[in-house]
Enzyme design. Structure first.
Site, short mmCIF file in Angstrom:
data_model
loop_
_atom_site.label_atom_id
_atom_site.label_comp_id
_atom_site.label_asym_id
_atom_site.label_seq_id
_atom_site.Cartn_x
_atom_site.Cartn_y
_atom_site.Cartn_z
N GLY A 237 3.36 -1.20 8.81
CA GLY A 237 4.57 -0.90 8.23
C GLY A 237 4.80 -0.67 6.43
O GLY A 237 4.43 -1.44 6.17
N LYS B 143 0.84 -1.28 0.32
CA LYS B 143 0.28 0.23 -0.14
C LYS B 143 1.55 1.67 0.22
O LYS B 143 0.03 2.46 -0.81
CB LYS B 143 -0.64 -0.19 0.84
CG LYS B 143 -1.93 -1.29 1.68
CD LYS B 143 -2.90 -1.29 2.66
CE LYS B 143 -2.10 -1.72 4.02
NZ LYS B 143 -1.93 -2.74 3.63
P1 GDP Z 1 2.40 -2.24 3.15
O1 GDP Z 1 2.59 -2.35 4.57
O2 GDP Z 1 1.05 -2.92 2.79
O3 GDP Z 1 2.71 -0.65 2.39
O4 GDP Z 1 4.12 -2.75 2.71
P2 GDP Z 1 4.68 -3.63 3.08
O5 GDP Z 1 5.85 -1.53 2.63
O6 GDP Z 1 5.20 -3.81 4.66
O7 GDP Z 1 5.49 -4.84 2.71
C1 GDP Z 1 5.06 -4.31 0.83
C2 GDP Z 1 6.88 -5.20 0.72
O8 GDP Z 1 7.37 -4.82 -0.68
C3 GDP Z 1 7.55 -4.09 0.86
O9 GDP Z 1 8.89 -3.87 0.91
C4 GDP Z 1 7.42 -2.79 -0.43
O10 GDP Z 1 9.11 -2.50 -1.13
C5 GDP Z 1 7.44 -4.21 -2.07
N1 GDP Z 1 7.33 -4.40 -2.84
C6 GDP Z 1 5.97 -3.20 -3.10
N2 GDP Z 1 5.26 -3.81 -4.38
C7 GDP Z 1 6.17 -3.96 -4.79
C8 GDP Z 1 6.67 -4.84 -6.56
O11 GDP Z 1 6.02 -4.75 -7.71
N3 GDP Z 1 7.63 -5.85 -6.50
C9 GDP Z 1 8.96 -6.25 -5.46
N4 GDP Z 1 9.94 -7.17 -5.41
N5 GDP Z 1 8.10 -5.60 -3.97
C10 GDP Z 1 7.53 -5.16 -4.03
P1 IMO Z 2 0.83 -2.64 7.17
O1 IMO Z 2 -0.13 -1.39 7.52
C1 IMO Z 2 0.16 -6.82 8.88
C2 IMO Z 2 -1.33 -7.78 12.49
C3 IMO Z 2 -0.80 -8.22 13.63
C4 IMO Z 2 -1.81 -8.64 14.38
C5 IMO Z 2 -3.09 -8.12 14.24
C6 IMO Z 2 -3.37 -7.15 15.63
O2 IMO Z 2 1.78 -2.90 7.58
O3 IMO Z 2 -0.42 -4.03 6.35
P2 IMO Z 2 -2.62 -4.98 16.61
O4 IMO Z 2 -0.93 -4.67 16.81
O5 IMO Z 2 -2.99 -4.37 15.50
O6 IMO Z 2 -3.46 -5.27 17.07
O7 IMO Z 2 -1.74 -6.40 15.85
O8 IMO Z 2 -2.46 -7.24 12.79
N1 IMO Z 2 -0.91 -6.32 11.62
C7 IMO Z 2 -0.53 -6.67 10.63
N2 IMO Z 2 -0.11 -7.40 9.49
N3 IMO Z 2 0.49 -5.57 8.58
C8 IMO Z 2 0.14 -4.41 9.12
O9 IMO Z 2 -0.08 -3.24 8.76
C9 IMO Z 2 -0.45 -5.92 10.68
N4 IMO Z 2 -0.83 -4.36 11.59
C10 IMO Z 2 -1.27 -4.92 12.06
O10 IMO Z 2 0.55 -9.08 13.09
O11 IMO Z 2 -1.48 -10.27 13.48
MG MG Z 3 3.91 -2.68 6.51
#
Ligand code: GDP
Ligand code: IMO
Ligand code: MG
Length: 428
Positions: free
Chosen positions: A40, A16
């Site tokens: 995160g 996202k």
């Molecule tokens: P979010 O929490 O939904 O913002 O996602 P996160 O940042 O926690 O996890 C997504 C991970 O995948 C991050 O490390 C991004 O840099 C990476 N990422 C996002 N889009 C792509 C993609 O199309 N390909 C690859 N290889 N990595 C991606």
């Molecule tokens: P983003 O925005 C993945 C999960 C935790 C746990 C449950 C409840 O990066 O996609 P909490 O601390 O919110 O009460 O935990 O939700 N969880 C996530 N898993 N991505 C996240 O955020 C999360 N935020 C919470 O691991 O299972």
């Molecule tokens: Mg995340």
């Protein structure tokens, strides 16, 4: 097309942050409406990595006003640590606005999050331990501390007293912990009040006026549909509404103003923490996805559980969020697989479910009905049009689109800002 929503369509970490960042040049405001620093988001710009937790990903785009909406829960220490870290790297954070009605994560809520999890033992949720659940519980119980309370010490003291009264009974008598004093809590909360004050604003008024003036407002969801407190795999969920419905309550912008809802979905599936996950792979294939996809939490560093794409979940997300578009991410991670299985339905004790079972126990017992697609070996990270993709990758995407209920408008082929194939404009 002024109000656009970005939400997670699986269990979080779909990408996202990258999707929001990518739209940064086209939007005026980016609003976080739910969650807190349990999120995160990793954003990669020109090879530089930024890890964001509490700040909306729009903070990295120079023209954008980032907004922390009323539906967010704020850990003030984390907020200012994140701000300071970005300032050190030359990011301008001066436009940040914070809702006066957002709730604050008090230090006792972090303590309670951790002790509750320990107390639950085998039944634990696997929370991030950031105090998210207890802070939302206080909000619903009407004993929460709001941003505006920080600017009147008397009111703050009274509210902290009210909140601690019950909690200290619980901490001391049930959890065998020391009592927390009103003074230490008030002192802790006031530490950042003066730094926060200039950012505090009537954000619902500002956002509605911005929309009236034809500005483009993007709402960035934290967590995801399957972690939504109402629509996710309760009780293995977070404590906020991470679905599109949460945008309205979490920002003060009405549903009639929203015309685009984008679901971010990974080309496979991951989950962090406990709870059911029908397509989970506990074998070397799961290891492959974790290693190749870099599937380790940005917030807690925990390895993410990995599995195949679940089209039942995708269809459910399409429905619950009223999606208009999918952004499919991490297609590049699947390169090199001979066959790619996709879950098209569930088998629950011999009964086929084409849609999400309404009864949680059936979901816990769901076995995936898998259909296999042919893989590809060509490097796709440089592909920038759909036609640049190998035929089997195109077929995989078209199959997911057919199965998932909403068109796939963009495809991620790498973590960088430019590593995306755009099939349909997401704004406009
Ligand atoms: P979010 O929490 O939904 O913002 O996602 P996160 O940042 O926690 O996890 C997504 C991970 O995948 C991050 O490390 C991004 O840099 C990476 N990422 C996002 N889009 C792509 C993609 O199309 N390909 C690859 N290889 N990595 C991606
Ligand atoms: P983003 O925005 C993945 C999960 C935790 C746990 C449950 C409840 O990066 O996609 P909490 O601390 O919110 O009460 O935990 O939700 N969880 C996530 N898993 N991505 C996240 O955020 C999360 N935020 C919470 O691991 O299972
Ligand atoms: Mg995340």
């Amino acid at each position: 097309m002024p109000a656009v929503v970005v939400v997670g369509a699986q269990w979080g970490d779909e990408g996202k942050g990258k999707a929001t960042d990518q739209l940064g040049a086209q939007v005026d405001y980016v609003v976080k409406f739910n969650g807190g620093n349990n999120a995160g988001h990793t954003v990669v710009i020109d090879g530089e990595k930024y890890a964001l937790h509490l700040l909306p990903s729009g903070i990295l785009s120079p023209g954008v006003t980032p907004v922390i909406g009323n539906g967010v829960v704020i850990d003030l220490e984390v907020l200012f640590q994140e701000i300071d870290a970005l300032v050190t790297r030359g990011v301008d954070v001066s436009r940040l606005l914070v809702s006066s009605a957002a709730h604050v994560i008090a230090p006792y809520n972090r303590t309670i999050d951790k002790v509750t999890e320990r107390f639950l033992g085998k039944r634990k949720i696997g929370t991030t331990g950031r105090g998210i659940g207890p802070t939302y519980a206080d909000k619903i119980n009407r004993v929460g501390i709001r941003v505006q309370d920080l600017f009147d010490e008397n009111i703050l003291r009274q509210k902290v007293e009210g909140a601690l009264d019950q909690k200290n009974h619980l901490l001391v008598k049930v959890y065998n912990r020391r009592a927390i004093t009103v003074e230490e809590t008030v002192e802790d909360l006031l530490r950042y009040a003066e730094r926060l004050r200039p950012m505090v604003a009537d954000t619902p008024l500002i956002l509605n006026r911005a929309l009236d003036a034809g500005k483009i407002v993007l709402f960035e969801g934290g967590q995801a549909t399957m972690l939504d407190v109402d629509h996710g795999t309760y009780p293995f969920v977070t404590s906020s509404n991470a679905t599109a419905g949460g945008v309205c309550t979490g920002s003060g912008v009405g549903p009639t103003r929203i015309d685009r809802v984008i679901g971010v979905v990974k080309a496979y599936a991951t989950r962090v923490g406990e709870g059911p996950f029908p397509t989970e792979l506990l074998d070397e294939m799961g290891e492959f996805l974790r290693a190749t996809g870099g599937e380790f939490g940005v917030t807690t560093g925990r390895p993410r559980r990995c599995g195949w794409y679940d089209a039942v979940v995708a269809r459910y997300s399409s429905r619950i969020n009223g999606l208009t578009d999918f952004v499919l991410t991490k297609l590049d991670v699947l390169t090199g697989l001979e066959k790619i299985p996709v879950c098209v339905a569930y088998d629950v004790d011999g009964v086929r479910y084409d849609e999400m079972p309404a009864d949680q126990s059936n979901f816990h017992h769901a076995k995936p009905v898998l259909v296999e697609y042919d893989g590809w070996t060509e490097d796709i990270t440089q592909a920038r049009t759909f036609e640049d993709l190998p035929v089997n990758a195109q077929r995989y995407v078209l199959a997911l689109e057919e199965l998932s209920g909403t068109r796939i408008s963009a495809i991620g082929v790498g973590p960088g800002r430019d590593a995306t194939i755009l099939r349909h404009d997401l704004i406009g």
